[in-house]
Write an enzyme that holds these catalytic residues in place. Structure first.
Site, PDB file in Angstrom:
ATOM      1  N   LYS A 174      90.258  54.661  36.205  1.00  0.00           N
ATOM      2  CA  LYS A 174      90.191  53.122  35.885  1.00  0.00           C
ATOM      3  C   LYS A 174      89.199  52.658  37.045  1.00  0.00           C
ATOM      4  O   LYS A 174      89.797  52.432  38.123  1.00  0.00           O
ATOM      5  CB  LYS A 174      91.363  52.342  35.799  1.00  0.00           C
ATOM      6  CG  LYS A 174      91.173  50.983  35.355  1.00  0.00           C
ATOM      7  CD  LYS A 174      92.315  50.057  35.731  1.00  0.00           C
ATOM      8  CE  LYS A 174      91.666  48.994  36.731  1.00  0.00           C
ATOM      9  NZ  LYS A 174      90.385  48.561  36.628  1.00  0.00           N
ATOM     10  N   GLU A 249      94.532  54.282  49.630  1.00  0.00           N
ATOM     11  CA  GLU A 249      93.792  53.809  50.718  1.00  0.00           C
ATOM     12  C   GLU A 249      93.459  52.311  50.665  1.00  0.00           C
ATOM     13  O   GLU A 249      93.145  51.928  49.503  1.00  0.00           O
ATOM     14  CB  GLU A 249      92.460  54.690  50.666  1.00  0.00           C
ATOM     15  CG  GLU A 249      92.500  55.873  50.833  1.00  0.00           C
ATOM     16  CD  GLU A 249      92.961  56.300  52.057  1.00  0.00           C
ATOM     17  OE1 GLU A 249      92.695  55.257  53.189  1.00  0.00           O
ATOM     18  OE2 GLU A 249      93.327  57.417  52.542  1.00  0.00           O
ATOM     19  N   CYS A 283      85.714  49.556  53.692  1.00  0.00           N
ATOM     20  CA  CYS A 283      87.204  49.521  54.378  1.00  0.00           C
ATOM     21  C   CYS A 283      87.010  49.811  55.816  1.00  0.00           C
ATOM     22  O   CYS A 283      87.791  49.573  56.633  1.00  0.00           O
ATOM     23  CB  CYS A 283      88.103  50.345  53.770  1.00  0.00           C
ATOM     24  SG  CYS A 283      87.451  51.857  53.247  1.00  0.00           S
TER      25      CYS A 283
HETATM   26  O1  TXE Z   1      91.362  44.531  44.990  1.00  0.00           O
HETATM   27  P1  TXE Z   1      92.527  45.067  44.040  1.00  0.00           P
HETATM   28  P2  TXE Z   1      90.062  43.906  44.467  1.00  0.00           P
HETATM   29  C1  TXE Z   1      90.554  44.537  49.477  1.00  0.00           C
HETATM   30  C2  TXE Z   1      89.534  43.522  50.137  1.00  0.00           C
HETATM   31  C3  TXE Z   1      89.149  42.847  48.933  1.00  0.00           C
HETATM   32  C4  TXE Z   1      90.370  42.509  48.271  1.00  0.00           C
HETATM   33  C5  TXE Z   1      90.384  42.291  46.675  1.00  0.00           C
HETATM   34  O2  TXE Z   1      90.107  42.751  50.901  1.00  0.00           O
HETATM   35  O3  TXE Z   1      88.876  41.458  49.344  1.00  0.00           O
HETATM   36  O4  TXE Z   1      90.914  43.763  48.423  1.00  0.00           O
HETATM   37  O5  TXE Z   1      89.541  43.124  45.927  1.00  0.00           O
HETATM   38  C6  TXE Z   1      93.162  47.710  40.246  1.00  0.00           C
HETATM   39  N1  TXE Z   1      97.699  47.626  38.426  1.00  0.00           N
HETATM   40  N2  TXE Z   1      89.907  45.666  49.008  1.00  0.00           N
HETATM   41  O6  TXE Z   1      90.568  42.511  43.692  1.00  0.00           O
HETATM   42  O7  TXE Z   1      92.872  43.884  43.294  1.00  0.00           O
HETATM   43  C7  TXE Z   1      91.821  46.676  39.930  1.00  0.00           C
HETATM   44  O8  TXE Z   1      91.397  46.677  38.703  1.00  0.00           O
HETATM   45  C8  TXE Z   1      97.043  48.571  38.561  1.00  0.00           C
HETATM   46  C9  TXE Z   1      89.866  46.740  50.119  1.00  0.00           C
HETATM   47  O9  TXE Z   1      88.961  44.338  43.900  1.00  0.00           O
HETATM   48  O10 TXE Z   1      93.361  45.959  44.891  1.00  0.00           O
HETATM   49  C10 TXE Z   1      90.761  47.775  40.723  1.00  0.00           C
HETATM   50  O11 TXE Z   1      90.616  48.794  39.864  1.00  0.00           O
HETATM   51  N3  TXE Z   1      96.010  48.683  38.769  1.00  0.00           N
HETATM   52  C11 TXE Z   1      89.555  48.121  49.709  1.00  0.00           C
HETATM   53  C12 TXE Z   1      91.651  48.302  41.870  1.00  0.00           C
HETATM   54  O12 TXE Z   1      93.165  48.241  41.415  1.00  0.00           O
HETATM   55  C13 TXE Z   1      95.589  47.185  39.456  1.00  0.00           C
HETATM   56  C14 TXE Z   1      88.654  48.160  48.602  1.00  0.00           C
HETATM   57  C15 TXE Z   1      91.561  47.447  43.194  1.00  0.00           C
HETATM   58  O13 TXE Z   1      91.801  46.386  42.849  1.00  0.00           O
HETATM   59  C16 TXE Z   1      96.380  46.256  39.296  1.00  0.00           C
HETATM   60  C17 TXE Z   1      88.772  47.071  47.555  1.00  0.00           C
HETATM   61  C18 TXE Z   1      97.580  46.478  38.976  1.00  0.00           C
HETATM   62  N4  TXE Z   1      98.746  45.243  38.846  1.00  0.00           N
HETATM   63  C19 TXE Z   1      89.449  46.019  47.980  1.00  0.00           C
HETATM   64  N5  TXE Z   1      95.805  45.244  40.209  1.00  0.00           N
HETATM   65  C20 TXE Z   1      89.057  48.800  50.886  1.00  0.00           C
HETATM   66  N6  TXE Z   1      89.403  48.353  51.945  1.00  0.00           N
HETATM   67  O14 TXE Z   1      88.322  49.956  50.735  1.00  0.00           O
HETATM   68  C21 TXE Z   1      94.378  45.546  40.325  1.00  0.00           C
HETATM   69  N7  TXE Z   1      94.345  46.676  40.051  1.00  0.00           N
END
Ligand code: TXE
Length: 479
Positions: A174, A249, A283
């Site tokens: 996903k 991660e 990250c």
């Molecule tokens: O992250 P999410 P987002 C951090 C960074 C950023 C913030 C938001 O601070 O500003 O997260 O990013 C899926 N059940 N990082 O909104 O929501 C979602 O669809 C199952 C840091 O993109 O965590 C996506 O595929 N899955 C980080 C994935 O999770 C769910 C990299 C990440 O989304 C879900 C990314 C749920 N309930 C964001 N909710 C790094 N440090 O590398 C969301 N997803």
């Protein structure tokens, strides 16, 4: 370039989702990269069913078959890295050079795990009982759910999908909502690689619907997630409730320490690269620059001069160093942290404002604040081109500041002192340490991961990926 419609891939078939979601180009909102439909929970469940059905046979497939398939995928990604890099740049916004580099890295990761499929480790030991042999072998864990973020839309899926398949698992992948094009490109290549149907599936849609349906499905045996801390921790609770093997991660607030004895040219390049390249959306970004007092003023003058040479703009244009922020939501987050910096009394040293370009896009100037260690911009992951500069009295103070964080992904130091470099490598509370290098920028064949709130579960990448994607069996035989 014409707009494409991206589909999901389930049980060897392309599946259209519902509705018409725009796949935005963050550098030019008027020209979307494409469109896609989102799946519902029932369709997502079908993908897990397909992967679970395919698992028994695939788990017994020959390592050579798996190696050949992964090698095919890696070769094709490498051959098409310019085209795939262009898609990535348009969809996520990192510069074309960074995007092509990421595509190449994704290809190399598939090649690496093609080799690993032929090197699945095991052990044979003498039993404590005479006449008995003990074998320790590794078997695939089963059906693996892969939930990926948007910031490395080719490389992160590659470093999860490739080991999953190499060790004989089946996959439901996903991707993040804003990068369906890169996910589709990976799935399209895998669909022609000779995999039996159902071994690899890709599901487009929201985390709330598709991600949740994936995690809640009983057919799932393991979950590999990269994303935010709140989502990761919510998934951890759900995974624990049903004893699902899980690897997370999450965020970082990575320190880069600059000591008085550092080569300041090196230090400024490390800081600029680590904090601002890829628009700070890594990250491993160096979002806390911790500089020893003696060289603090000179460092500030030099980094301000260097930031003035950087061009923010369309990632496809030559001469652009920093692309747009990936989405409106991330831009809003970045701007709210810039406001928080002002509210907390931090001193703005560079940037702090949006940048106008010829197109409507999410352009933000690289931003640097002189901050206090307690300021929100110095403690919370921002995930944008915004860094906090902290002043340290000496090495011990710098090390204490570096470790004063809930995160522990990567820590860097710029110094010419072997003594301090050696001490820092041992005492930095992080999964990865860099000496005279930016905190961002890692090799694909060695472990990647952190400590504290940054990571949970076994490491990713390199030979260490075998820990998560296999389970150990101990077999006794009487001779
Ligand atoms: O992250 P999410 P987002 C951090 C960074 C950023 C913030 C938001 O601070 O500003 O997260 O990013 C899926 N059940 N990082 O909104 O929501 C979602 O669809 C199952 C840091 O993109 O965590 C996506 O595929 N899955 C980080 C994935 O999770 C769910 C990299 C990440 O989304 C879900 C990314 C749920 N309930 C964001 N909710 C790094 N440090 O590398 C969301 N997803």
């Amino acid at each position: 370039m014409s707009e494409q419609r991206f589909s999901s891939y389930i049980g060897g078939q392309w599946v259209e989702g519902e509705g018409d979601q725009a796949d935005e180009n963050p550098a030019d909102l008027a020209s979307p990269v494409g469109h896609y439909g989102t799946l519902d929970a029932a369709r997502t469940a079908q993908a897990v069913d397909a992967a679970a059905t395919a698992f028994p046979k695939w788990s017994l497939s020959s390592p050579q078959q798996r190696a050949d398939i992964l090698d095919f995928v890696g070769s094709e990604i490498l051959a098409r890295k310019a085209e795939l890099g262009r898609l990535l740049a348009r969809e996520e916004g990192k510069t074309l050079a960074e995007s092509i580099g990421e595509a190449a890295r994704a290809g190399q990761i598939f090649k690496f795990f093609a080799g690993e499929a032929l090197r699945i480790p095991g052990e044979k030991l003498a039993s404590t009982r005479p006449g008995v042999d003990v074998e320790i072998t590794r078997e695939p864990v089963g059906t693996v759910g892969i939930i990926a973020p948007w910031n490395f839309p080719l490389a992160i899926p590659a470093w999860k999908i490739a080991p999953a398949l190499a060790y004989g698992n089946t996959v439901v992948f996903k991707p993040a909502e804003i990068v369906p094009g890169c996910a589709w490109a990976i799935a399209e290549i895998l669909s022609r690689a000779g995999l039996p149907e159902g071994v690899f599936n890709m599901v487009l849609g929201s985390g709330r619907v598709v991600g949740q349906a994936l995690v809640e499905h009983n057919g799932l045996d393991a979950l590999s997630f990269t994303g935010s801390v709140p989502t990761g921790h919510a998934l951890l609770k759900q995974a624990a409730a049903r004893a699902l093997k899980v690897q997370l991660e999450m965020g970082g607030k990575n320190p880069l320490v600059v000591l008085a004895d550092a080569d300041l040219d090196v230090a400024v390049e490390c800081a600029v690269n680590g904090a601002y390249f890829s628009t700070g959306q890594r990250c491993t970004a160096s979002s806390r620059l911790i500089v020893e007092s003696v060289v603090y003023d000179e460092f500030v003058a030099r980094i301000q001069a260097r930031l003035a040479t950087l061009t923010v703009g369309d990632p496809l244009e030559e001469g652009v160093h920093i692309g747009p922020v990936a989405s409106q939501a991330q831009l809003d987050t970045d701007l709210s942290y810039i406001q928080a910096g002002h509210d907390d009394g931090a001193e703005l040293l560079a940037g702090g404002r949006r940048v106008e370009r010829g197109t409507e896009g999410h352009f933000l100037a690289p931003t640097l604040f002189a901050a206090n260690p307690s300021d929100r911009i110095a403690r919370e992951e921002i995930f944008g081109p915004v860094a906090a500069l902290l002043r340290a009295d000496d090495y011990d103070h710098a090390l204490a500041l570096a470790n004063d964080t809930e995160f522990g992904l990567c820590a860097g130091i710029c110094t010419t002192s072997l003594k301090h470099a050696t001490h820092f490598k041992r005492h930095a509370q992080a999964g990865m340490v860099m000496v005279n290098l930016p905190t961002a920028g890692v090799d694909p064949h060695v472990p990647f991961g952190g400590r504290k709130a940054s990571s949970y579960g076994p490491r990713e990448q390199g030979r260490y990926a075998v820990e998560f994607y296999t389970t150990v069996k101990t077999a006794y035989t009487a001779a």
